[in-house]
Design a protein around this motif. Sequence first.
Motif, PDB file in Angstrom:
ATOM      1  N   ASP A  13     -12.095  -9.695  -9.076  1.00 27.39           N
ATOM      2  CA  ASP A  13     -13.105  -8.619  -9.356  1.00 27.39           C
ATOM      3  C   ASP A  13     -12.167  -7.385  -9.648  1.00 27.39           C
ATOM      4  O   ASP A  13     -11.432  -6.894  -8.808  1.00 27.39           O
ATOM      5  CB  ASP A  13     -14.354  -8.134  -8.238  1.00 27.39           C
ATOM      6  CG  ASP A  13     -15.040  -7.155  -8.420  1.00 27.39           C
ATOM      7  OD1 ASP A  13     -15.093  -6.556  -9.727  1.00 27.39           O
ATOM      8  OD2 ASP A  13     -16.009  -6.993  -7.886  1.00 27.39           O
ATOM      9  N   ASN A  14     -12.409  -6.633 -10.695  1.00 29.95           N
ATOM     10  CA  ASN A  14     -11.782  -5.475 -11.052  1.00 29.95           C
ATOM     11  C   ASN A  14     -11.837  -4.354  -9.924  1.00 29.95           C
ATOM     12  O   ASN A  14     -11.023  -3.512  -9.688  1.00 29.95           O
ATOM     13  CB  ASN A  14     -12.174  -4.545 -12.304  1.00 29.95           C
ATOM     14  CG  ASN A  14     -11.653  -5.369 -13.579  1.00 29.95           C
ATOM     15  OD1 ASN A  14     -11.034  -6.542 -13.457  1.00 29.95           O
ATOM     16  ND2 ASN A  14     -11.698  -4.799 -14.678  1.00 29.95           N
ATOM     17  N   ASN A  15     -12.856  -4.190  -8.992  1.00 27.67           N
ATOM     18  CA  ASN A  15     -13.287  -3.235  -8.291  1.00 27.67           C
ATOM     19  C   ASN A  15     -12.909  -3.791  -6.921  1.00 27.67           C
ATOM     20  O   ASN A  15     -12.788  -2.953  -5.912  1.00 27.67           O
ATOM     21  CB  ASN A  15     -14.654  -2.869  -8.005  1.00 27.67           C
ATOM     22  CG  ASN A  15     -15.067  -2.238  -9.496  1.00 27.67           C
ATOM     23  OD1 ASN A  15     -14.409  -1.591  -9.920  1.00 27.67           O
ATOM     24  ND2 ASN A  15     -16.422  -2.853  -9.762  1.00 27.67           N
ATOM     25  N   GLY A  16     -12.112  -4.879  -6.641  1.00 30.50           N
ATOM     26  CA  GLY A  16     -11.631  -5.317  -5.406  1.00 30.50           C
ATOM     27  C   GLY A  16     -10.157  -4.879  -5.056  1.00 30.50           C
ATOM     28  O   GLY A  16      -9.519  -4.304  -5.679  1.00 30.50           O
ATOM     29  N   ILE A  17      -9.815  -5.108  -3.709  1.00 35.04           N
ATOM     30  CA  ILE A  17      -8.790  -4.744  -3.249  1.00 35.04           C
ATOM     31  C   ILE A  17      -8.420  -5.709  -1.809  1.00 35.04           C
ATOM     32  O   ILE A  17      -9.369  -5.931  -1.223  1.00 35.04           O
ATOM     33  CB  ILE A  17      -8.511  -3.302  -2.637  1.00 35.04           C
ATOM     34  CG1 ILE A  17      -7.006  -2.779  -2.200  1.00 35.04           C
ATOM     35  CG2 ILE A  17      -9.648  -2.808  -1.856  1.00 35.04           C
ATOM     36  CD1 ILE A  17      -6.857  -1.394  -1.925  1.00 35.04           C
ATOM     37  N   VAL A  18      -7.318  -6.116  -1.657  1.00 36.59           N
ATOM     38  CA  VAL A  18      -6.816  -7.107  -0.616  1.00 36.59           C
ATOM     39  C   VAL A  18      -5.895  -6.350   0.080  1.00 36.59           C
ATOM     40  O   VAL A  18      -4.749  -5.880  -0.428  1.00 36.59           O
ATOM     41  CB  VAL A  18      -6.504  -8.330  -1.092  1.00 36.59           C
ATOM     42  CG1 VAL A  18      -6.156  -9.234   0.216  1.00 36.59           C
ATOM     43  CG2 VAL A  18      -7.133  -8.762  -2.097  1.00 36.59           C
ATOM     44  N   ILE A  19      -6.256  -6.020   1.484  1.00 37.85           N
ATOM     45  CA  ILE A  19      -5.166  -5.081   2.467  1.00 37.85           C
ATOM     46  C   ILE A  19      -4.659  -5.864   3.583  1.00 37.85           C
ATOM     47  O   ILE A  19      -5.084  -7.081   3.833  1.00 37.85           O
ATOM     48  CB  ILE A  19      -6.147  -3.902   2.986  1.00 37.85           C
ATOM     49  CG1 ILE A  19      -7.184  -4.484   3.900  1.00 37.85           C
ATOM     50  CG2 ILE A  19      -6.688  -3.198   1.833  1.00 37.85           C
ATOM     51  CD1 ILE A  19      -7.706  -3.255   4.323  1.00 37.85           C
ATOM     52  N   SER A  20      -3.513  -5.489   4.054  1.00 37.27           N
ATOM     53  CA  SER A  20      -2.931  -5.915   5.112  1.00 37.27           C
ATOM     54  C   SER A  20      -3.601  -5.983   6.244  1.00 37.27           C
ATOM     55  O   SER A  20      -4.351  -5.017   6.532  1.00 37.27           O
ATOM     56  CB  SER A  20      -1.567  -5.346   5.273  1.00 37.27           C
ATOM     57  OG  SER A  20      -1.458  -4.175   5.621  1.00 37.27           O
ATOM     58  N   GLU A  21      -3.177  -6.785   7.221  1.00 33.75           N
ATOM     59  CA  GLU A  21      -3.781  -6.730   8.642  1.00 33.75           C
ATOM     60  C   GLU A  21      -3.588  -5.134   9.197  1.00 33.75           C
ATOM     61  O   GLU A  21      -4.658  -4.730  10.044  1.00 33.75           O
ATOM     62  CB  GLU A  21      -3.378  -7.824   9.518  1.00 33.75           C
ATOM     63  CG  GLU A  21      -3.938  -7.861  10.887  1.00 33.75           C
ATOM     64  CD  GLU A  21      -3.349  -9.091  11.681  1.00 33.75           C
ATOM     65  OE1 GLU A  21      -3.746  -9.399  12.988  1.00 33.75           O
ATOM     66  OE2 GLU A  21      -2.375  -9.491  11.406  1.00 33.75           O
ATOM     67  N   SER A  22      -2.402  -4.815   9.298  1.00 34.07           N
ATOM     68  CA  SER A  22      -2.080  -3.413   9.835  1.00 34.07           C
ATOM     69  C   SER A  22      -2.873  -2.500   9.351  1.00 34.07           C
ATOM     70  O   SER A  22      -3.215  -1.545   9.860  1.00 34.07           O
ATOM     71  CB  SER A  22      -0.757  -3.265   9.729  1.00 34.07           C
ATOM     72  OG  SER A  22       0.162  -3.255   8.550  1.00 34.07           O
ATOM     73  N   MET A  23      -2.833  -2.373   7.836  1.00 33.05           N
ATOM     74  CA  MET A  23      -3.647  -1.422   7.201  1.00 33.05           C
ATOM     75  C   MET A  23      -5.224  -1.468   7.604  1.00 33.05           C
ATOM     76  O   MET A  23      -5.741  -0.583   7.700  1.00 33.05           O
ATOM     77  CB  MET A  23      -3.690  -1.656   5.515  1.00 33.05           C
ATOM     78  CG  MET A  23      -4.288  -0.676   4.973  1.00 33.05           C
ATOM     79  SD  MET A  23      -3.989  -0.607   3.022  1.00 33.05           S
ATOM     80  CE  MET A  23      -2.644   0.494   3.054  1.00 33.05           C
ATOM     81  N   ALA A  24      -5.827  -2.749   7.675  1.00 32.74           N
ATOM     82  CA  ALA A  24      -7.179  -2.738   8.147  1.00 32.74           C
ATOM     83  C   ALA A  24      -7.369  -2.138   9.557  1.00 32.74           C
ATOM     84  O   ALA A  24      -8.182  -1.440   9.783  1.00 32.74           O
ATOM     85  CB  ALA A  24      -7.479  -4.189   8.074  1.00 32.74           C
TER      86      ALA A  24
END
Length: 787
Positions: A145-156
């Motif tokens: 999805d163009n609007n998606g983002i996958v973040i790291s555990e530490s960023m979460a």
Amino acid sequence: MFINYLTVAWRNLLKHRLFTLLNLTGLSTGLACTLLICLWITDEWRMDRFHENGPRLYTVMESKPHAKGLLTTMESPAQLADVLKQEMPEVEASVVSTPRGWFPGFTVTAAGKHLKSEGLFAGKDFFDIFSYPLLMGDKKQVLADNNGIVISESMALRLFGTVNNITGRQLDWQVDVFKRPAVVAGVFKDVPGISSLQFDFILPFSAFKSLMRIGDNLEPGGPFVTWLLLKEGITVPAFNAKLTRFMQDRTGAKARTSFVAPYADNYLYGTYENWHQAGGRITYVKLFGLIGLFIVFIAAVNFMNLATARANIRMKEVGVRKTLGASRWALIKQFLGESLLLSVLSLLLAILMVWLLLGPFNLITGKRLQLEFSLPLAALFTGITLFTGLLAGSYPAFFLSAFKPVLVLKGKMVNSVSGLWARKGLVVFQFSLSVVLIVAVMVVEHQLAYIRDRNLGYQKDHVVYFNAEGKVPEHMDAFLAAVREIPGVVTASSMVGSVFGEASQPINWERQGRTENILFRPFQTGEGMLETLGIQLKEGTGFSGNYAADTSRIIFNEAAIAAMGLEQPVGKTILFGNARREIVGVVKDFNFQSLHSRVQPLFFIIEPRGGTVMLKISAGMEQDVLKRLEGFYRAYNPGYVLESHFLDEDYQALYTAEKRVGTLAGYAAALTIVISCLGVFGLAAFTAETRRREIGIRKVLGAKTAQLTLLLSKDLLRAVSLAIGIGLPLAWLMMHRWLDQFAYRSHFGWEILAMAGGATFAVTFLTVGVQTVRASLRNPVEALKAE
């Protein structure tokens, strides 16, 4: 019997404390240094080799004509990944990505928190081919999805305080002139330290294509990275030939060659010359691996020398044991056991030293090494200990056990001509290596000083930059006008990316009836960037300050004009993309890359909404200006914290590898000198013991201390002089090869060789002199009374 051997060994260690201390110091220091090097080499070798698909994972490379041969890069078109997956059956999966560090920095905002972080735009199969485990989300869908983002555990954890149930949460990301909302589609475990690709989040590459309006044409070149997962059983050379034909047919670039390189090899084998792999970090791995082996070997040699030096002390012990029926094999086992005992003690001390020094060592190397128990590491440490103990104890064991009891009990020392030459040969080897390392340290420091002081063609000193965030990009003109009013700010401007970026842009240029595709480094800047960086115009007037007019103008450097073969370029127009631009100026060449490379073609075009703000500060007012700037930034951009950087520090960071190598080589050189001097001390002691009666007679007959000192030390000093004579030419050849990798290099003259040789001789003379003077000052009665 074993207990007896152990008891005797322990008593001997305690009785001869000086020799024990010297042995422990030499062995433990050498082992500690070698173990640190082993930890570093192991970490370097493990880099990028943790991916499950590693054996089938490749990077697309391209070789293209260059001013000097062929230039090989991993740059490829944005559409290449999809095209290869669709049209080449050998490709199981493919991923395209923006290069790491292409953007100066992202700002991610959620729940009123602003985080500065590093991210990538990557294709939807990224988590399918790379082994970055997802804690939440489907690896085949998180980047769909163009609007998606996958973040790291530490960023979460920093943004939301948890990694649970955060999919679907809203956040905003901003970089340069782009600011977009996104929805958390997944969370991945933090990227391990053994990954050369470090990032805090991944955005869909399809979103990047939409933002940049990238079409579907497959033009040659491009700043993007393409990774391929090949199917099982694919023959790489055949695939490379097919890939080259495919790219040449599709792009018409017949002079370019495409191929794939194993992804795991990019870190260690990343240097290419004329299409062929020509080294990289593996050169330093091999170098320090060799240094580690040399240090262990030198430490073992010193043990042999020191043990031999006190051999006459134990001659009567050997004679008595052999008279009472001890076999030579039993004596060999005894001496090897003593050596192994000392090696084990040295290993324990070395482990303690490694544990204490690991923190500073990590700071020097930029690593996150840990001393943790593992079977391979334990086996390695055990092997090094056994090797060192057996090697160190072999010579004294076989040498002492061969004494004849009758001669021994009469107090007659058995000298071995071959043993004497072996010891001197080892001294030559030790100090030859020491000389090479000393020269290496001096040359590296000299080159780094040259890099630091060289006129690069622009002014990097007193220049500060930071990323534009919040509302700054939208009101860049007003923001820069306000910044220029801060006392101490000379001028300010903006640009896209950074000065030292590696991005390139191809431009088609017609010359003599044929079209050439030339790669240029783009500088997209605001008004006043030439003045901010102190870049000098060679000809032309530069930009006018009228954005409407300047958007149709372009400035090249001298290298670009030469590459295009233009004469009197000012006033001419070129086709840039789909529009024509007028050449209004030519700037003098300046080094916007490291000095490893010659100045490449570049151009300046106007982009008023660059994401990097850059300002020139009056000398001596840096801290005052930064304090005022931080206060202004907080008031102008509520909720954001200013993180500024000095341009000259970034320039020095281009040579981090060289600095680390120089520092490590410096420590290795100092350690090698210290351990080698311990060996020389041992040989001096050995010489003094074997000639103590001769010294006594000479003193009785009137010999002076200076004469005796010269007599005892001249053989060792000759060996060291020979080592200097061997080491200096080797160092000269090796360091000239190292300097050849720099397009701009310092002068390497005889004075560095003279200083290295003189320092080595002086340290050796001092070490030998202390021992020989001590021997020559003894009372001759003590030496003669046994007769």
